[in-house]
Design a protein around this motif. Structure first.
Motif, PDB file in Angstrom:
ATOM      1  N   PRO A  42       0.563   5.095   1.116  1.00 19.51           N
ATOM      2  CA  PRO A  42      -0.325   5.996   1.853  1.00 19.51           C
ATOM      3  C   PRO A  42      -0.258   7.422   1.323  1.00 19.51           C
ATOM      4  CG  PRO A  42       1.702   5.720   3.063  1.00 19.51           C
ATOM      5  CD  PRO A  42       1.825   4.846   1.827  1.00 19.51           C
ATOM      6  N   PRO A  90      -0.677  10.838  -3.309  1.00 23.65           N
ATOM      7  CA  PRO A  90       0.258  10.767  -2.184  1.00 23.65           C
ATOM      8  C   PRO A  90       1.436  11.718  -2.365  1.00 23.65           C
ATOM      9  CG  PRO A  90      -0.409   8.561  -2.844  1.00 23.65           C
ATOM     10  CD  PRO A  90      -0.941   9.495  -3.889  1.00 23.65           C
ATOM     11  N   ASP A  96       3.370   9.419   5.036  1.00 25.19           N
ATOM     12  CA  ASP A  96       4.029   8.383   5.835  1.00 25.19           C
ATOM     13  C   ASP A  96       4.718   9.040   7.024  1.00 25.19           C
ATOM     14  OD1 ASP A  96       5.403   6.290   6.900  1.00 25.19           O
ATOM     15  OD2 ASP A  96       6.512   5.775   5.082  1.00 25.19           O
ATOM     16  N   SER A 143      -0.206  15.823   9.749  1.00 25.27           N
ATOM     17  CA  SER A 143       0.096  15.629   8.333  1.00 25.27           C
ATOM     18  C   SER A 143       0.599  16.888   7.637  1.00 25.27           C
ATOM     19  CB  SER A 143      -1.155  15.124   7.604  1.00 25.27           C
ATOM     20  OG  SER A 143      -2.190  16.094   7.660  1.00 25.27           O
ATOM     21  N   ALA A 187      -3.355   5.175  -2.003  1.00 23.87           N
ATOM     22  CA  ALA A 187      -4.247   6.169  -1.409  1.00 23.87           C
ATOM     23  C   ALA A 187      -4.417   7.372  -2.330  1.00 23.87           C
ATOM     24  CB  ALA A 187      -3.701   6.629  -0.063  1.00 23.87           C
ATOM     25  N   GLN A 189      -4.340  -0.418  -4.145  1.00 25.69           N
ATOM     26  CA  GLN A 189      -4.007  -0.040  -2.764  1.00 25.69           C
ATOM     27  C   GLN A 189      -3.100   1.191  -2.708  1.00 25.69           C
ATOM     28  OE1 GLN A 189      -2.648  -3.986  -1.153  1.00 25.69           O
ATOM     29  NE2 GLN A 189      -4.342  -3.651   0.274  1.00 25.69           N
ATOM     30  N   MET A 248       0.836  -1.202   0.000  1.00 30.92           N
ATOM     31  CA  MET A 248       0.000   0.000   0.000  1.00 30.92           C
ATOM     32  C   MET A 248       0.866   1.246   0.000  1.00 30.92           C
ATOM     33  SD  MET A 248      -2.923   1.200   2.734  1.00 30.92           S
ATOM     34  CE  MET A 248      -3.716   2.791   2.537  1.00 30.92           C
TER      35      MET A 248
END
Length: 364
Positions: free
Chosen positions: A3, A342, A6, A184, A304, A302, A1
């Motif tokens: 994301p 991402p 990270d 984030s 994001a 998978q 995956m």
């Protein structure tokens, strides 16, 4: 995956320093408005090139406190974009003022300065641009408008820490700059946190008073304030991360430019850099009429992705009482076609290549 962001990798790179900083706070047992907060505020002021930097408990609180310190309240209007997170306009409502939503530039996604010019009236007290996704708004024109009409300029810098216009940082141009340290963000802590910057000593004093229950001296309360203090642990973490922010932003720009190269010729619109300021790519956001097709393809692998923001504020129920008849065609068009991919400083080239290959495959 793959994301969206990270945080674990970044923590691992700084683990020994962060762990030591947190342990130092625990050993001191000084958790509220202690030496880490005081030192961080000076370090932030020095980095941003401002006279005063006042930390608080969140980016939303930063906006709220700035509006309070500016004296904005019932009967006042604040011009702001509808293409942003709700906190921007929510804070305006907190003080009893009315957000006046205007459209955005179709390329930068930032507030359209000509729309701002047309929205100014005798109730207008402030302009609140958002440096969306890390792209600075047209601060020079907005400052001219504020001087011409005797308005306050409050910058929403939640997504733009480290972004510059020339040599000046976002957050240093207006009367107030409002930052978020949500985990984030480009500079994030490990909880909620915020910051207000200002050039004015009286405003700084008011902000410090408001964030601490309206008090400068224990059990003496000058006004109704708030419990909006950044805690020592978060301040200690931010002090470890602050010296790395320019490297982080440089790496974000590297990731963004690699995306641009690999998405060339696909038909998707990649992020625009207007040359007026340095984009720090809090988000990397593309536009495509095939957004849903791209989303499904990424999710199937998978990978994001996210839509920031699917429902603009002028179409939210929370603002329905003041937005009847408001027409923002560019905002609506961007909200229907935008997709964020991402992005974080440590995103490897192999992941960027995989993401863009999936997008190309979805559009073939």
């Amino acid at each position: 995956m793959i994301p969206m962001v990270d945080l674990k990798t970044q923590y691992q790179h700084l683990k020994s320093d962060i762990d030591a900083a947190v342990q130092g706070v625990l050993d001191s047992t000084h958790f509220i408005l202690g030496p880490n907060v005081q030192t961080l505020e000076q370090e932030l002021a020095d980095y941003l090139g401002v006279q005063h930097a006042i930390t608080c408990s969140s980016g939303t609180d930063a906006l709220h406190l700035a509006l309070r310190a500016a004296g904005i309240g019932p009967g006042d209007e604040v011009i702001t974009p509808a293409f942003t997170f709700i906190a921007t306009a929510e804070a305006i409502r907190y003080v009893g003022a009315t957000p006046v939503f205007v459209d955005i530039d179709p390329h930068s996604f930032n507030i359209d300065v000509e729309q701002v010019r047309g929205a100014i009236n005798d109730k207008t007290r402030a302009i609140m641009p958002v440096h969306l996704f890390g792209q600075p708004a047209d601060l020079d024109t907005l400052k001219q408008l504020c001087r011409q009409h005797d308005l306050m300029l409050l910058e929403d810098c939640a997504q733009s820490f480290g972004a510059r216009v020339g040599v000046q940082q976002t957050g240093a141009a207006g009367d107030f700059g409002c930052f978020s340290f949500f985990p984030s963000k480009n500079l994030g802590c490990y909880g909620d946190g915020g910051l207000v910057t200002t050039r004015d000593a009286a405003h700084a004093a008011m902000l410090r008073n408001l964030r601490n229950h309206g008090s400068d001296m224990r059990y003496h309360h000058d006004r109704i304030g708030y419990n909006s203090r950044l805690d020592e642990i978060q301040a200690a973490i931010l002090r470890v991360k602050l010296p790395h922010i320019d490297d982080y932003n440089f790496s974000r720009r590297r990731v963004a430019h690699r995306y641009n190269e690999l998405l060339a010729g696909t038909g998707v619109s990649t992020p625009f850099e207007d040359g007026l300021g340095t984009h720090v790519f809090h988000q990397y956001t593309i536009l495509s009429d095939q957004r849903d097709v791209i989303m499904k393809a990424l999710q199937a692998e998978q990978i994001a992705c996210a839509i920031y923001y699917p429902i603009p504020l002028h179409r939210q129920k929370a603002f329905a009482d003041t937005t009847a008849g408001v027409n923002l065609p560019v905002t609506d068009s961007v909200a229907a076609r935008c997709l964020s991919l991402p992005i974080y400083p440590e995103l490897p080239d192999a992941s960027i290549e995989r993401i863009t290959q999936v997008i190309r495959g979805a559009l073939d």
